[in-house]
Motif scaffolding. Sequence first.
Motif, PDB file in Angstrom:
ATOM      1  N   TYR A  31       0.838  -1.211   0.000  1.00 48.19           N
ATOM      2  CA  TYR A  31       0.000   0.000   0.000  1.00 48.19           C
ATOM      3  C   TYR A  31       0.869   1.255   0.000  1.00 48.19           C
ATOM      4  O   TYR A  31       0.654   2.185  -0.801  1.00 48.19           O
ATOM      5  N   GLU A  32       1.860   1.316   0.889  1.00 45.46           N
ATOM      6  CA  GLU A  32       2.750   2.483   0.977  1.00 45.46           C
ATOM      7  C   GLU A  32       3.489   2.727  -0.342  1.00 45.46           C
ATOM      8  O   GLU A  32       3.666   3.865  -0.755  1.00 45.46           O
ATOM      9  N   GLN A  33       3.923   1.655  -0.984  1.00 48.82           N
ATOM     10  CA  GLN A  33       4.655   1.798  -2.246  1.00 48.82           C
ATOM     11  C   GLN A  33       3.737   2.281  -3.374  1.00 48.82           C
ATOM     12  O   GLN A  33       4.082   3.191  -4.121  1.00 48.82           O
ATOM     13  N   VAL A  34       2.563   1.636  -3.491  1.00 45.38           N
ATOM     14  CA  VAL A  34       1.658   1.946  -4.606  1.00 45.38           C
ATOM     15  C   VAL A  34       1.113   3.364  -4.476  1.00 45.38           C
ATOM     16  O   VAL A  34       0.865   4.051  -5.459  1.00 45.38           O
ATOM     17  N   LYS A  35       0.948   3.819  -3.213  1.00 45.33           N
ATOM     18  CA  LYS A  35       0.444   5.181  -2.952  1.00 45.33           C
ATOM     19  C   LYS A  35       1.308   6.265  -3.599  1.00 45.33           C
ATOM     20  O   LYS A  35       0.823   7.324  -3.963  1.00 45.33           O
ATOM     21  N   GLU A  36       2.602   5.976  -3.718  1.00 43.21           N
ATOM     22  CA  GLU A  36       3.501   6.951  -4.336  1.00 43.21           C
ATOM     23  C   GLU A  36       3.153   7.170  -5.804  1.00 43.21           C
ATOM     24  O   GLU A  36       3.382   8.233  -6.358  1.00 43.21           O
ATOM     25  N   GLU A  37       2.594   6.134  -6.414  1.00 43.05           N
ATOM     26  CA  GLU A  37       2.226   6.246  -7.825  1.00 43.05           C
ATOM     27  C   GLU A  37       0.757   6.634  -7.995  1.00 43.05           C
ATOM     28  O   GLU A  37       0.404   7.393  -8.888  1.00 43.05           O
ATOM     29  N   ILE A  38      -0.085   6.040  -7.137  1.00 44.40           N
ATOM     30  CA  ILE A  38      -1.526   6.308  -7.193  1.00 44.40           C
ATOM     31  C   ILE A  38      -1.964   6.778  -5.804  1.00 44.40           C
ATOM     32  O   ILE A  38      -2.414   5.987  -4.969  1.00 44.40           O
ATOM     33  N   PRO A  39      -1.839   8.091  -5.534  1.00 46.20           N
ATOM     34  CA  PRO A  39      -2.023   8.624  -4.173  1.00 46.20           C
ATOM     35  C   PRO A  39      -3.400   8.364  -3.560  1.00 46.20           C
ATOM     36  O   PRO A  39      -3.510   8.247  -2.344  1.00 46.20           O
ATOM     37  N   ASN A  40      -4.460   8.253  -4.391  1.00 46.58           N
ATOM     38  CA  ASN A  40      -5.795   8.118  -3.812  1.00 46.58           C
ATOM     39  C   ASN A  40      -6.258   6.670  -3.674  1.00 46.58           C
ATOM     40  O   ASN A  40      -7.422   6.403  -3.389  1.00 46.58           O
ATOM     41  N   ILE A  41      -5.371   5.729  -3.862  1.00 46.31           N
ATOM     42  CA  ILE A  41      -5.756   4.319  -3.749  1.00 46.31           C
ATOM     43  C   ILE A  41      -5.997   3.972  -2.275  1.00 46.31           C
ATOM     44  O   ILE A  41      -5.362   4.557  -1.386  1.00 46.31           O
ATOM     45  N   SER A  42      -6.936   3.056  -2.009  1.00 52.99           N
ATOM     46  CA  SER A  42      -7.237   2.688  -0.621  1.00 52.99           C
ATOM     47  C   SER A  42      -6.652   1.316  -0.305  1.00 52.99           C
ATOM     48  O   SER A  42      -6.370   0.516  -1.200  1.00 52.99           O
ATOM     49  N   LEU A  43      -6.488   1.049   0.987  1.00 51.50           N
ATOM     50  CA  LEU A  43      -5.964  -0.243   1.422  1.00 51.50           C
ATOM     51  C   LEU A  43      -6.909  -1.372   1.017  1.00 51.50           C
ATOM     52  O   LEU A  43      -6.483  -2.463   0.652  1.00 51.50           O
ATOM     53  N   GLY A  44      -8.219  -1.070   1.039  1.00 53.04           N
ATOM     54  CA  GLY A  44      -9.208  -2.063   0.615  1.00 53.04           C
ATOM     55  C   GLY A  44      -9.018  -2.470  -0.837  1.00 53.04           C
ATOM     56  O   GLY A  44      -9.138  -3.650  -1.187  1.00 53.04           O
ATOM     57  N   THR A  45      -8.710  -1.491  -1.670  1.00 58.18           N
ATOM     58  CA  THR A  45      -8.456  -1.764  -3.089  1.00 58.18           C
ATOM     59  C   THR A  45      -7.205  -2.623  -3.257  1.00 58.18           C
ATOM     60  O   THR A  45      -7.163  -3.521  -4.104  1.00 58.18           O
ATOM     61  N   ILE A  46      -6.207  -2.340  -2.434  1.00 62.92           N
ATOM     62  CA  ILE A  46      -4.975  -3.149  -2.473  1.00 62.92           C
ATOM     63  C   ILE A  46      -5.318  -4.606  -2.160  1.00 62.92           C
ATOM     64  O   ILE A  46      -4.951  -5.520  -2.907  1.00 62.92           O
ATOM     65  N   TYR A  47      -6.036  -4.841  -1.072  1.00 59.57           N
ATOM     66  CA  TYR A  47      -6.409  -6.199  -0.660  1.00 59.57           C
ATOM     67  C   TYR A  47      -7.208  -6.911  -1.740  1.00 59.57           C
ATOM     68  O   TYR A  47      -6.949  -8.062  -2.067  1.00 59.57           O
ATOM     69  N   ARG A  48      -8.196  -6.182  -2.290  1.00 58.52           N
ATOM     70  CA  ARG A  48      -9.071  -6.782  -3.299  1.00 58.52           C
ATOM     71  C   ARG A  48      -8.256  -7.213  -4.522  1.00 58.52           C
ATOM     72  O   ARG A  48      -8.407  -8.307  -5.037  1.00 58.52           O
ATOM     73  N   ASN A  49      -7.356  -6.345  -4.950  1.00 59.16           N
ATOM     74  CA  ASN A  49      -6.559  -6.655  -6.137  1.00 59.16           C
ATOM     75  C   ASN A  49      -5.518  -7.738  -5.871  1.00 59.16           C
ATOM     76  O   ASN A  49      -5.211  -8.532  -6.755  1.00 59.16           O
ATOM     77  N   LEU A  50      -4.988  -7.782  -4.656  1.00 57.67           N
ATOM     78  CA  LEU A  50      -4.046  -8.852  -4.314  1.00 57.67           C
ATOM     79  C   LEU A  50      -4.740 -10.209  -4.410  1.00 57.67           C
ATOM     80  O   LEU A  50      -4.182 -11.179  -4.923  1.00 57.67           O
ATOM     81  N   ASN A  51      -5.984 -10.259  -3.930  1.00 56.48           N
ATOM     82  CA  ASN A  51      -6.736 -11.515  -4.014  1.00 56.48           C
ATOM     83  C   ASN A  51      -7.013 -11.916  -5.458  1.00 56.48           C
ATOM     84  O   ASN A  51      -6.908 -13.094  -5.802  1.00 56.48           O
ATOM     85  N   VAL A  52      -7.362 -10.930  -6.293  1.00 59.71           N
ATOM     86  CA  VAL A  52      -7.609 -11.223  -7.709  1.00 59.71           C
ATOM     87  C   VAL A  52      -6.322 -11.723  -8.364  1.00 59.71           C
ATOM     88  O   VAL A  52      -6.328 -12.721  -9.095  1.00 59.71           O
ATOM     89  N   LEU A  53      -5.207 -11.044  -8.096  1.00 62.69           N
ATOM     90  CA  LEU A  53      -3.927 -11.438  -8.690  1.00 62.69           C
ATOM     91  C   LEU A  53      -3.543 -12.863  -8.275  1.00 62.69           C
ATOM     92  O   LEU A  53      -2.978 -13.621  -9.066  1.00 62.69           O
ATOM     93  N   ALA A  54      -3.864 -13.225  -7.042  1.00 60.56           N
ATOM     94  CA  ALA A  54      -3.582 -14.592  -6.581  1.00 60.56           C
ATOM     95  C   ALA A  54      -4.488 -15.586  -7.303  1.00 60.56           C
ATOM     96  O   ALA A  54      -4.040 -16.656  -7.725  1.00 60.56           O
TER      97      ALA A  54
END
Length: 127
Positions: A31-54
Amino acid sequence: MSKKTRMTKQRKAILEVLKDTNIHPTADWIYEQVKEEIPNISLGTIYRNLNVLAEIGEIMILDYGSTYSRFDGVPENHYHFQCSECEGVFDLDVSHKEDLNQLVEEKTEFAVEDHRLEFYGYCPNCQ
Ligand code: ZN
Ligand code: MN
């Protein structure tokens, strides 16, 4: 879910962060890393996408029970070592995968497809 799942900008950024590190990070770290590129991304979005990627087999989720899940940009089965002191997760360059599958097939009547194996103890820094 099929392999054709759309690779959104967010999903792509998360995947790139994960492919770029070997520390097997937590979702918070990603989340901290991706925020540098996409500042308005939420932790929930990170979790959701990690699950999809898996689910589509691009990454692997390492579940250590009591502690937070860790994520691995290398989806192929490989062995890990977790340090009991610093909780670092390290890739192990040992390749007895086929031997172990074969051993179980020789000793039992099971048809082995794969196996999971976790190593733990103390890393060089913590010994
Ligand atoms: Zn350690
Ligand atoms: Mn790994």
